[in-house]
Design a protein around this motif. Structure first.
Motif, PDB file in Angstrom:
ATOM      1  N   GLN A  92     -23.243  19.968 -13.824  1.00  0.00           N
ATOM      2  CA  GLN A  92     -22.767  21.047 -12.962  1.00  0.00           C
ATOM      3  C   GLN A  92     -21.869  20.506 -11.856  1.00  0.00           C
ATOM      4  O   GLN A  92     -21.044  21.225 -11.310  1.00  0.00           O
ATOM      5  N   ASN A  93     -22.025  19.236 -11.556  1.00  0.00           N
ATOM      6  CA  ASN A  93     -21.254  18.620 -10.477  1.00  0.00           C
ATOM      7  C   ASN A  93     -19.759  18.582 -10.791  1.00  0.00           C
ATOM      8  O   ASN A  93     -18.937  18.573  -9.878  1.00  0.00           O
ATOM      9  N   VAL A  94     -19.399  18.595 -12.092  1.00  0.00           N
ATOM     10  CA  VAL A  94     -18.001  18.452 -12.481  1.00  0.00           C
ATOM     11  C   VAL A  94     -17.149  19.613 -11.971  1.00  0.00           C
ATOM     12  O   VAL A  94     -15.964  19.460 -11.718  1.00  0.00           O
ATOM     13  N   ASN A  95     -17.747  20.780 -11.788  1.00  0.00           N
ATOM     14  CA  ASN A  95     -16.994  21.941 -11.323  1.00  0.00           C
ATOM     15  C   ASN A  95     -16.883  22.004  -9.802  1.00  0.00           C
ATOM     16  O   ASN A  95     -16.143  22.812  -9.275  1.00  0.00           O
ATOM     17  N   LYS A  96     -17.634  21.163  -9.104  1.00  0.00           N
ATOM     18  CA  LYS A  96     -17.653  21.232  -7.640  1.00  0.00           C
ATOM     19  C   LYS A  96     -16.920  20.079  -6.977  1.00  0.00           C
ATOM     20  O   LYS A  96     -16.401  20.236  -5.886  1.00  0.00           O
ATOM     21  N   VAL A  97     -16.899  18.921  -7.610  1.00  0.00           N
ATOM     22  CA  VAL A  97     -16.374  17.725  -6.968  1.00  0.00           C
ATOM     23  C   VAL A  97     -15.191  17.189  -7.770  1.00  0.00           C
ATOM     24  O   VAL A  97     -15.251  17.095  -8.989  1.00  0.00           O
ATOM     25  N   ALA A  98     -14.139  16.814  -7.073  1.00  0.00           N
ATOM     26  CA  ALA A  98     -12.957  16.238  -7.718  1.00  0.00           C
ATOM     27  C   ALA A  98     -13.170  14.735  -7.846  1.00  0.00           C
ATOM     28  O   ALA A  98     -12.911  13.978  -6.920  1.00  0.00           O
ATOM     29  N   THR A  99     -13.652  14.311  -9.009  1.00  0.00           N
ATOM     30  CA  THR A  99     -13.967  12.898  -9.199  1.00  0.00           C
ATOM     31  C   THR A  99     -12.869  12.144  -9.933  1.00  0.00           C
ATOM     32  O   THR A  99     -12.802  10.927  -9.853  1.00  0.00           O
ATOM     33  N   SER A 100     -12.025  12.826 -10.659  1.00  0.00           N
ATOM     34  CA  SER A 100     -10.950  12.162 -11.391  1.00  0.00           C
ATOM     35  C   SER A 100      -9.839  11.778 -10.421  1.00  0.00           C
ATOM     36  O   SER A 100      -9.536  12.510  -9.480  1.00  0.00           O
ATOM     37  N   VAL A 101      -9.241  10.610 -10.657  1.00  0.00           N
ATOM     38  CA  VAL A 101      -8.183  10.147  -9.761  1.00  0.00           C
ATOM     39  C   VAL A 101      -6.866  10.056 -10.525  1.00  0.00           C
ATOM     40  O   VAL A 101      -6.838   9.719 -11.708  1.00  0.00           O
ATOM     41  N   GLN A 102      -5.798  10.404  -9.834  1.00  0.00           N
ATOM     42  CA  GLN A 102      -4.447  10.272 -10.367  1.00  0.00           C
ATOM     43  C   GLN A 102      -3.717   9.301  -9.439  1.00  0.00           C
ATOM     44  O   GLN A 102      -3.414   9.628  -8.297  1.00  0.00           O
ATOM     45  N   LEU A 103      -3.475   8.095  -9.939  1.00  0.00           N
ATOM     46  CA  LEU A 103      -2.849   7.038  -9.147  1.00  0.00           C
ATOM     47  C   LEU A 103      -1.372   6.967  -9.504  1.00  0.00           C
ATOM     48  O   LEU A 103      -1.010   6.823 -10.660  1.00  0.00           O
ATOM     49  N   ARG A 104      -0.517   7.086  -8.487  1.00  0.00           N
ATOM     50  CA  ARG A 104       0.933   7.010  -8.682  1.00  0.00           C
ATOM     51  C   ARG A 104       1.455   5.747  -8.019  1.00  0.00           C
ATOM     52  O   ARG A 104       1.151   5.474  -6.869  1.00  0.00           O
ATOM     53  N   PHE A 105       2.246   4.992  -8.783  1.00  0.00           N
ATOM     54  CA  PHE A 105       2.851   3.768  -8.266  1.00  0.00           C
ATOM     55  C   PHE A 105       4.363   3.922  -8.324  1.00  0.00           C
ATOM     56  O   PHE A 105       4.925   4.160  -9.383  1.00  0.00           O
ATOM     57  N   GLN A 106       5.027   3.791  -7.178  1.00  0.00           N
ATOM     58  CA  GLN A 106       6.482   3.911  -7.104  1.00  0.00           C
ATOM     59  C   GLN A 106       7.099   2.561  -7.446  1.00  0.00           C
ATOM     60  O   GLN A 106       7.364   1.740  -6.576  1.00  0.00           O
ATOM     61  N   ALA A 107       7.316   2.337  -8.715  1.00  0.00           N
ATOM     62  CA  ALA A 107       7.794   1.042  -9.176  1.00  0.00           C
ATOM     63  C   ALA A 107       9.259   0.813  -8.819  1.00  0.00           C
ATOM     64  O   ALA A 107       9.653  -0.298  -8.465  1.00  0.00           O
ATOM     65  N   ARG A 108      10.079   1.857  -8.896  1.00  0.00           N
ATOM     66  CA  ARG A 108      11.511   1.691  -8.677  1.00  0.00           C
ATOM     67  C   ARG A 108      11.819   1.255  -7.248  1.00  0.00           C
ATOM     68  O   ARG A 108      12.612   0.367  -7.016  1.00  0.00           O
ATOM     69  N   GLY A 109      11.182   1.841  -6.284  1.00  0.00           N
ATOM     70  CA  GLY A 109      11.501   1.533  -4.891  1.00  0.00           C
ATOM     71  C   GLY A 109      10.633   0.453  -4.274  1.00  0.00           C
ATOM     72  O   GLY A 109      10.745   0.182  -3.076  1.00  0.00           O
ATOM     73  N   SER A 110       9.773  -0.179  -5.064  1.00  0.00           N
ATOM     74  CA  SER A 110       8.829  -1.135  -4.475  1.00  0.00           C
ATOM     75  C   SER A 110       9.492  -2.455  -4.107  1.00  0.00           C
ATOM     76  O   SER A 110       9.033  -3.144  -3.202  1.00  0.00           O
ATOM     77  N   GLY A 111      10.567  -2.830  -4.804  1.00  0.00           N
ATOM     78  CA  GLY A 111      11.238  -4.096  -4.518  1.00  0.00           C
ATOM     79  C   GLY A 111      10.465  -5.312  -4.991  1.00  0.00           C
ATOM     80  O   GLY A 111      10.754  -6.429  -4.579  1.00  0.00           O
ATOM     81  N   ALA A 144       0.823  -1.213   0.000  1.00  0.00           N
ATOM     82  CA  ALA A 144       0.000   0.000   0.000  1.00  0.00           C
ATOM     83  C   ALA A 144       0.857   1.263   0.000  1.00  0.00           C
ATOM     84  O   ALA A 144       0.450   2.280  -0.561  1.00  0.00           O
ATOM     85  N   TRP A 145       2.052   1.203   0.579  1.00  0.00           N
ATOM     86  CA  TRP A 145       2.879   2.414   0.662  1.00  0.00           C
ATOM     87  C   TRP A 145       3.430   2.835  -0.697  1.00  0.00           C
ATOM     88  O   TRP A 145       3.890   3.970  -0.852  1.00  0.00           O
ATOM     89  N   THR A 146       3.384   1.953  -1.696  1.00  0.00           N
ATOM     90  CA  THR A 146       3.884   2.315  -3.026  1.00  0.00           C
ATOM     91  C   THR A 146       2.827   3.015  -3.871  1.00  0.00           C
ATOM     92  O   THR A 146       3.141   3.513  -4.939  1.00  0.00           O
ATOM     93  N   LEU A 147       1.588   3.051  -3.394  1.00  0.00           N
ATOM     94  CA  LEU A 147       0.487   3.649  -4.154  1.00  0.00           C
ATOM     95  C   LEU A 147       0.060   4.968  -3.511  1.00  0.00           C
ATOM     96  O   LEU A 147      -0.125   5.041  -2.299  1.00  0.00           O
ATOM     97  N   THR A 148      -0.094   5.988  -4.330  1.00  0.00           N
ATOM     98  CA  THR A 148      -0.561   7.286  -3.865  1.00  0.00           C
ATOM     99  C   THR A 148      -1.676   7.754  -4.788  1.00  0.00           C
ATOM    100  O   THR A 148      -1.528   7.706  -6.008  1.00  0.00           O
ATOM    101  N   GLU A 149      -2.769   8.211  -4.194  1.00  0.00           N
ATOM    102  CA  GLU A 149      -3.896   8.708  -4.992  1.00  0.00           C
ATOM    103  C   GLU A 149      -4.105  10.186  -4.729  1.00  0.00           C
ATOM    104  O   GLU A 149      -3.991  10.646  -3.598  1.00  0.00           O
ATOM    105  N   ALA A 150      -4.427  10.904  -5.785  1.00  0.00           N
ATOM    106  CA  ALA A 150      -4.796  12.312  -5.675  1.00  0.00           C
ATOM    107  C   ALA A 150      -6.058  12.496  -6.503  1.00  0.00           C
ATOM    108  O   ALA A 150      -6.151  12.003  -7.624  1.00  0.00           O
TER     109      ALA A 150
END
Length: 145
Positions: free
Chosen positions: A32-51, A16-22
């Motif tokens: 109208q909801n698209v301007n008020k709520v952050a529904t898109s996700v940006q998932l980052r996976f730290q592949a180099r340091g995951s082992g 779980a520590w290798t995954l970060t979501e924003a």
């Protein structure tokens, strides 16, 4: 942060520590909801340091990731296909798992060079000679008087 580890098809698990979501504002469907709520996700996976990967698997993963890979060895997946945050989160995790599963598959064995059989070479040449004869007969007709 991504709350839990990500299970892969081969039974392996990404910590779980290798995954970060924003969560970010998304373009696309949502009214109208698209301007008020952050529904898109940006998932980052730290592949180099995951082992988790060998050097060959890591190189294959970075090659398959293409533009989604960073120089720091991270993989960034953006998901904004759906209107809800949870569905986009699930979609990003599924896409990351599919990418990693594809990278973990062993490469195909190298191709062995083969030669055509004598019979197939003879048949090919006979067919070529036949086509050549047909095309020669298409020429202009000469009257021998």
């Amino acid at each position: 942060m991504a709350g839990d580890a990500l299970r892969l098809a081969n039974g392996a698990e990404l910590p779980a520590w290798t995954l970060t979501e924003a969560f970010i504002h998304a373009s696309g469907p949502g009214g109208q909801n698209v301007n008020k709520v952050a529904t898109s996700v940006q998932l980052r996976f730290q592949a180099r340091g995951s082992g988790v990967f060998t050097d060959a698997q890591f190189a294959r993963l970075m090659r398959l990731a293409g533009r989604r890979a960073t120089k720091a060895g991270e993989i960034v997946i953006e998901a904004s296909r759906y209107r809800t945050r949870e569905r986009n989160r699930q979609d990003a995790r599924e896409r990351l798992a599919a990418l990693i599963d594809k990278a973990l598959q062993p490469p195909p064995p190298p191709r062995r060079k083969t030669r055509p059989t004598r019979g197939s070479v003879e048949r090919r040449l006979k067919a070529k000679a036949g086509r050549s004869a047909i095309k020669k007969m298409r020429g202009s007709v000469h009257d021998d008087e």
